[in-house]
Design an enzyme around this catalytic site. Structure first.
Site, PDB file in Angstrom:
ATOM      1  N   ARG A  14       0.840  -1.196   0.000  1.00  0.00           N
ATOM      2  CA  ARG A  14       0.000   0.000   0.000  1.00  0.00           C
ATOM      3  C   ARG A  14       0.872   1.241   0.000  1.00  0.00           C
ATOM      4  NH1 ARG A  14      -5.031   0.124   4.169  1.00  0.00           N
ATOM      5  NH2 ARG A  14      -4.959  -2.108   3.690  1.00  0.00           N
ATOM      6  N   SER A  98      -8.134  -0.189   0.397  1.00  0.00           N
ATOM      7  CA  SER A  98      -9.139  -0.370   1.452  1.00  0.00           C
ATOM      8  C   SER A  98      -9.756   0.960   1.871  1.00  0.00           C
ATOM      9  CB  SER A  98      -8.512  -1.115   2.625  1.00  0.00           C
ATOM     10  OG  SER A  98      -9.476  -1.474   3.581  1.00  0.00           O
ATOM     11  N   HIS A  99      -9.550   1.369   3.129  1.00  0.00           N
ATOM     12  CA  HIS A  99     -10.178   2.576   3.670  1.00  0.00           C
ATOM     13  C   HIS A  99      -9.254   3.792   3.627  1.00  0.00           C
ATOM     14  CE1 HIS A  99      -8.027   0.577   6.950  1.00  0.00           C
ATOM     15  NE2 HIS A  99      -7.753   1.797   7.370  1.00  0.00           N
ATOM     16  N   LYS A 108      -4.043  -6.365  -2.242  1.00  0.00           N
ATOM     17  CA  LYS A 108      -4.303  -7.422  -1.266  1.00  0.00           C
ATOM     18  C   LYS A 108      -4.132  -8.738  -2.003  1.00  0.00           C
ATOM     19  CE  LYS A 108      -7.403  -5.117   1.946  1.00  0.00           C
ATOM     20  NZ  LYS A 108      -8.776  -4.998   2.482  1.00  0.00           N
ATOM     21  N   ASP A 238     -16.528   0.130   4.729  1.00  0.00           N
ATOM     22  CA  ASP A 238     -15.322   0.848   4.312  1.00  0.00           C
ATOM     23  C   ASP A 238     -15.193   0.794   2.793  1.00  0.00           C
ATOM     24  OD1 ASP A 238     -14.333  -1.732   3.858  1.00  0.00           O
ATOM     25  OD2 ASP A 238     -12.392  -1.323   4.766  1.00  0.00           O
ATOM     26  N   ASP A 240     -13.440  -0.787   0.429  1.00  0.00           N
ATOM     27  CA  ASP A 240     -13.442  -1.994  -0.399  1.00  0.00           C
ATOM     28  C   ASP A 240     -14.403  -3.062   0.120  1.00  0.00           C
ATOM     29  OD1 ASP A 240     -11.846  -2.497   1.847  1.00  0.00           O
ATOM     30  OD2 ASP A 240     -10.630  -3.978   0.806  1.00  0.00           O
ATOM     31  N   ASP A 242     -14.562  -4.892   3.030  1.00  0.00           N
ATOM     32  CA  ASP A 242     -14.227  -6.018   3.907  1.00  0.00           C
ATOM     33  C   ASP A 242     -14.442  -5.659   5.374  1.00  0.00           C
ATOM     34  OD1 ASP A 242     -12.087  -4.284   4.155  1.00  0.00           O
ATOM     35  OD2 ASP A 242     -10.542  -5.818   3.971  1.00  0.00           O
ATOM     36  N   ARG A 243     -14.785  -4.389   5.651  1.00  0.00           N
ATOM     37  CA  ARG A 243     -15.085  -3.989   7.027  1.00  0.00           C
ATOM     38  C   ARG A 243     -16.505  -3.450   7.104  1.00  0.00           C
ATOM     39  NH1 ARG A 243     -11.426   0.357   7.979  1.00  0.00           N
ATOM     40  NH2 ARG A 243     -11.588   0.300  10.232  1.00  0.00           N
ATOM     41  N   HIS A 325     -13.686  -6.057  11.095  1.00  0.00           N
ATOM     42  CA  HIS A 325     -13.575  -7.236  10.227  1.00  0.00           C
ATOM     43  C   HIS A 325     -14.351  -8.385  10.860  1.00  0.00           C
ATOM     44  CE1 HIS A 325     -10.404  -5.932   7.394  1.00  0.00           C
ATOM     45  NE2 HIS A 325      -9.911  -5.253   8.408  1.00  0.00           N
TER      46      HIS A 325
END
Length: 447
Positions: A14, A98-99, A108, A238, A240, A242-243, A325
């Site tokens: 990242r 992600s966030h 990822k 978030d 993407d 996943d949260r 998560h």
């Protein structure tokens, strides 16, 4: 090649585009990924970030130039990506940060579901390959093929709940112009709920607010609307997907550990006696509720690479992290934002209770500080100092330093990316004890 080593992080790659992570680096990461894993086919998806298309093209070019085929799943949420990796059984790369703020991007990486590349296993190997550019000469150039798993994903997540039991609850959902909006609408269109959507269209310019609902400013509008419009519950995701985060009927934010406790207890009704994982930061509410429901609570390090591996090894049915998560055995031990939202809708429908009633039972017994960050000059030295200062308590070093006394406990751990110490503290005696101990430990951290 000279590449910024800081982009190779604990759980993913990242960095800021294009200064830290650009097309040239992405191309080499694609070649390194194929070389390191000996992959013949690689699944690649991306989120809505404005740098996504060019980084996607660069990494897939690297993959194909190194002799592997690309299974192109297009623009998807991360749980859709995990689903594709499970369905096809190949390694995968998701182009996402992600966030993180919009100037970031990254990757990822799945070795084979549910096992991911992490700093301990694979990511530093990729860094060395990128720096050396020592790639074997391929015998062919790979090809790209497009796949669409949208309908199969919808069917999968809906199969986990009793759709017939869902009542016409009033739900407000904020996907923050991230990746969840389109797939959420597909899933929720098959439920008899009253859905109000906020910022459902993916837009990498982020015209409304940031992608991390843990930051109060990013969920403030949702909280207000849930309260003002008399919704049963509010959901936030978030960037993407996943949260996952929830707002109760009072407009109050639900902490990740309380949500883990509530979901864990509910899932144990479906699978009595099962194992459930939680992370070292969590409230005692989680192990207490799991045990009370006849389950077996297991504590684990923070981070999806560790949680997924432990879940698979223990055959646990569910895991929750304070950070939002939530992982499910029924979803290849992967995390998903959509699935916990569905379980909450099912639970509220079947029980006929308000979310605030379930929370009230926990809030009256467990007094939590939430996560508090402090900048320090030397994280390791400060953690040792804290362990020494509180050596009369029960000390554990699974992840950072955890200290337990009869009525209160805390965890301090270093950030993976910054010179920060993160404190989570709880008292089961009173809010006053929690606040006093929180201030005392913070004084040690910041001295």
């Amino acid at each position: 090649m000279q590449v910024n080593p800081s982009i190779f992080k604990a759980y993913d790659i990242r960095g800021i585009y294009p200064t830290e992570l650009n097309e040239e680096v992405a191309y080499l990461i694609g070649r390194a990924f194929v070389t390191f894993l000996g992959a013949e086919t690689v699944i690649v998806g991306r989120d809505m970030r404005t740098s996504g298309p060019s980084l996607f093209d660069a990494v897939t070019r690297g993959i194909m130039d190194q002799g592997a085929d690309v299974a192109d799943i297009g623009m998807v949420s991360t749980d859709q990506y995990y689903f594709a990796c499970t369905q096809l059984g190949f390694p995968g790369m998701m182009v996402t940060a992600s966030h993180n703020p919009k100037q970031y991007n990254g990757f990822k990486m799945v070795r084979r579901m549910p096992y991911l590349l992490s700093g301990d296993e694979g990511i530093q190997d990729l860094r060395r390959l990128v720096e050396s550019e020592d790639f074997p000469t391929p015998t062919r150039r790979g090809e790209r093929r497009e796949y669409d798993f949208k309908e199969q994903f919808v069917q999968k997540v809906l199969s986990l709940i009793d759709v017939e039991a869902i009542k016409p609850l009033k739900v407000i959902v904020d996907t923050g112009n991230g990746m969840v909006g389109p797939i959420l609408q597909e899933v929720y269109s098959r439920l008899p709920i009253q859905l109000t959507g906020m910022y459902l269209d993916p837009d990498g310019t982020l015209p409304n607010h940031g992608l991390d609902p843990l930051m109060p400013e990013n969920r403030a509008e949702l909280q207000q609307r849930v309260k003002d419009e008399g919704a049963d519950i509010g959901f936030a995701f978030d960037g993407d997907g996943d949260r996952f985060f929830a707002i109760d009927d009072r407009g109050e934010f639900i902490s990740g550990d309380f949500l883990t406790a509530i979901l864990g207890r509910y899932l144990l009704e479906k699978e009595p006696g099962a194992k459930i994982l939680y992370d070292v930061r969590a409230s005692w509410a989680v192990p207490d509720e799991v045990r009370a429901a006849g389950g077996i609570p297991l504590v684990e390090r923070v981070g999806h690479a560790f949680i997924k591996r432990r879940m698979a090894n223990e055959d646990a049915i569910f895991a929750g992290e304070v950070s939002g998560h939530y992982y499910f055995k029924a979803f290849a031990f992967a995390d998903s934002g959509i699935i916990p939202s569905l379980y909450l809708l099912e639970m509220l429908s079947k029980r006929g209770v308000k979310m605030s009633e379930l929370l009230g039972q926990l809030e009256s017994r467990y007094f939590i500080s939430g996560e508090i960050n402090s900048r320090v000059s030397d994280v390791r030295a400060k953690l040792d100092e804290i362990a020494e200062r509180y050596s009369d308590g029960k000390i554990e070093r699974l992840d950072g330093v955890s200290v337990s006394y009869d009525t209160w406990h805390f965890n301090v751990r270093g950030s993976n990316t910054e010179p920060l110490i993160r404190l989570n503290l709880e008292s089961i005696a009173s809010r006053a004890e929690m606040e006093a101990k929180r201030d005392e430990v913070l004084a040690v951290i910041r001295s």
